[in-house]
Each structure stands twice: as C-alpha cells, then as structure tokens.
Enzyme design. Structure first.
Site, mmCIF file in Angstrom:
data_model
loop_
_atom_site.group_PDB
_atom_site.id
_atom_site.type_symbol
_atom_site.label_atom_id
_atom_site.label_comp_id
_atom_site.label_asym_id
_atom_site.label_seq_id
_atom_site.Cartn_x
_atom_site.Cartn_y
_atom_site.Cartn_z
ATOM 1 N N ASP A 74 0.833 -1.200 0.000
ATOM 2 C CA ASP A 74 0.000 0.000 0.000
ATOM 3 C C ASP A 74 0.869 1.251 0.000
ATOM 4 O O ASP A 74 1.867 1.315 0.710
ATOM 5 C CB ASP A 74 -0.931 0.031 1.212
ATOM 6 C CG ASP A 74 -2.055 1.023 0.989
ATOM 7 O OD1 ASP A 74 -2.990 0.698 0.231
ATOM 8 O OD2 ASP A 74 -1.994 2.146 1.543
ATOM 9 N N THR A 75 0.475 2.219 -0.791
ATOM 10 C CA THR A 75 1.244 3.458 -0.922
ATOM 11 C C THR A 75 0.366 4.645 -0.557
ATOM 12 O O THR A 75 -0.730 4.801 -1.096
ATOM 13 C CB THR A 75 1.780 3.585 -2.364
ATOM 14 O OG1 THR A 75 2.590 2.438 -2.624
ATOM 15 C CG2 THR A 75 2.625 4.833 -2.540
#
Ligand SMILES: Cc1cn([C@H]2C[C@H](O)[C@@H](COP(=O)(O)OP(=O)(O)OP(=O)(O)O)O2)c(=O)[nH]c1=O
Length: 195
Positions: A74-75
């Site tokens: 996840d960014t």
C-alpha cells in the site's frame, strides 16, 4: 506427466496494480497468481499515515485466500498527518497538486508478506519528496495528461511528474508502489527463494 506445483513455493501478489507487478519483475519474480484484495480502504479517525499504510498492506495480504506466500502493498501520500486521497477525478487531483506545490511531503509505502505457515511480516519505506512550486500552467498541463488518475496524492513519479521533483530522499520504487529493497529483504527473511 506434468509436475504438480508445490503450493509452499507459490507467490500470490494481492494487488490490482500493474506497477507492483512490473516492480516485482525487476527482482526477477513473476507471481504465480495475481489476486486483488477487496478491502475497505477508509482510514480510521486520527489514524497516522504510516499506521494506515501498514494496516492496508497487512489487510490486503490477509484478504486473499491462497496457498504459499501472499504479498500485499500500500502506498500513501501524506502532508504532515494528513493522508491524501487517491485521485479519481480532476478536482481531487488539482487539490492534491496545489497542496504539494513547493513543499515536502512523505510517501509511505508498506508491504506485508503472509508466509505459508500463516505468519505475517511487514516493512515500511518512508520517502520524502519535494516538488517545485507549480505555476497554473504546470498544474493545467499535468491535469490534462491524465497521469494522476488512480494515483495516491494525484501524481505518478514514473511519468512526467518526475520533471517537477526538486529533491527526493528514499526509494523511487517505494513512491511508485513497491519499495524494492524492503521487498527483497522481506522475501529473503521469510525464506522465499529468489531466482
Ligand atoms: C505517489 C505515487 C502513487 N502511485 C500509485 C501506486 C498505487 O498503485 C497507488 C496507490 O494506491 P494503492 O492502494 O497503494 O494501490 P492500488 O489501489 O493501485 O492497487 P492495490 O490496492 O490493488 O494493490 O498510487 C504511483 O503509481 N506513482 C506515484 O508516484
């Protein structure tokens, strides 16, 4: 006779992101399966950006039913404690760009690996990026490019936005969506055989 695949050696990438797949390929890894995780991505009240990124990566790795290893990522783009949205429309992208103009922000890129024994390992990369101060024309041209679509913080460093980056400290691959140093060390520490 066809050899039966050994489930323990399988790697499932729990992601719909083609960039994560491309970045993984740079480590010489082709996932055996790609299975996007369908999870609720709403941040909790007062959740810190780094806690949110790690929680999302973990939930993605846990949400996919598969044998072997499961990798989630996840960014998150953050300005202070504020988590910027993934830009799904132009107005949101414009708001993000106006906020990021001329200042530093953080990109938190988390990964989580579920091992065949069910154990979970996580890593977090934090990269600091500073954009130039944008003119109205630069914002207009960037919005017209459409590259912001679906991107955390309304930009994609792998495209034209890199021409607006004054300075970056950390991991370029982390900003794109999968920090390669952390991913490699995570896989090695879990006993995944790299090519
Ligand atoms: C900041 C930045 C983000 N991004 C992208 C990476 C991620 O795809 C996206 C952040 O959203 P994520 O929720 O991390 O990923 P995703 O929705 O694309 O895929 P999935 O949840 O299935 O794994 O923004 C870039 O491609 N370049 C950039 O420079």
């Amino acid at each position: 006779m066809t050899a039966k695949p050994i489930p323990d050696l399988h790697l499932t990438l729990a992601s719909a992101s083609p960039r994560r797949r491309e970045l993984l390929a740079r480590l010489g890894i082709e996932p055996d399966a790609v299975a996007p995780a369908d999870i609720d991505e709403t941040p909790r009240k007062d959740e810190l950006p780094r806690d949110y990124a790690v929680r999302m990566a973990r939930e993605k790795a846990l949400a996919v039913a598969a044998d072997g290893f499961v990798l989630g990522g996840d960014t998150v783009v953050a300005v202070g404690r504020r988590i910027l949205p993934k830009a799904e429309d132009e107005a949101t992208a414009r708001r993000c760009l106006e906020l990021l103009s001329g200042r530093r922000h953080r990109v938190l890129s988390a990964i989580a690996l579920r091992a065949p024994d069910g154990s979970l390992r996580e890593r977090l990369n934090e990269t600091v990026v500073r954009f130039k101060r944008f003119s109205d024309a630069e914002i207009g041209a960037y919005l017209a490019s459409g590259e912001w679509h679906g991107k955390a913080g309304g930009y994609a460093i792998q495209g034209a936005a890199e021409g607006l980056v004054v300075w970056l400290q950390g991991s370029h691959s982390g900003v794109m969506g999968l920090p390669l140093y952390e991913t490699r060390t995570l896989l090695v520490s879990a006993g995944f055989a790299l090519g």
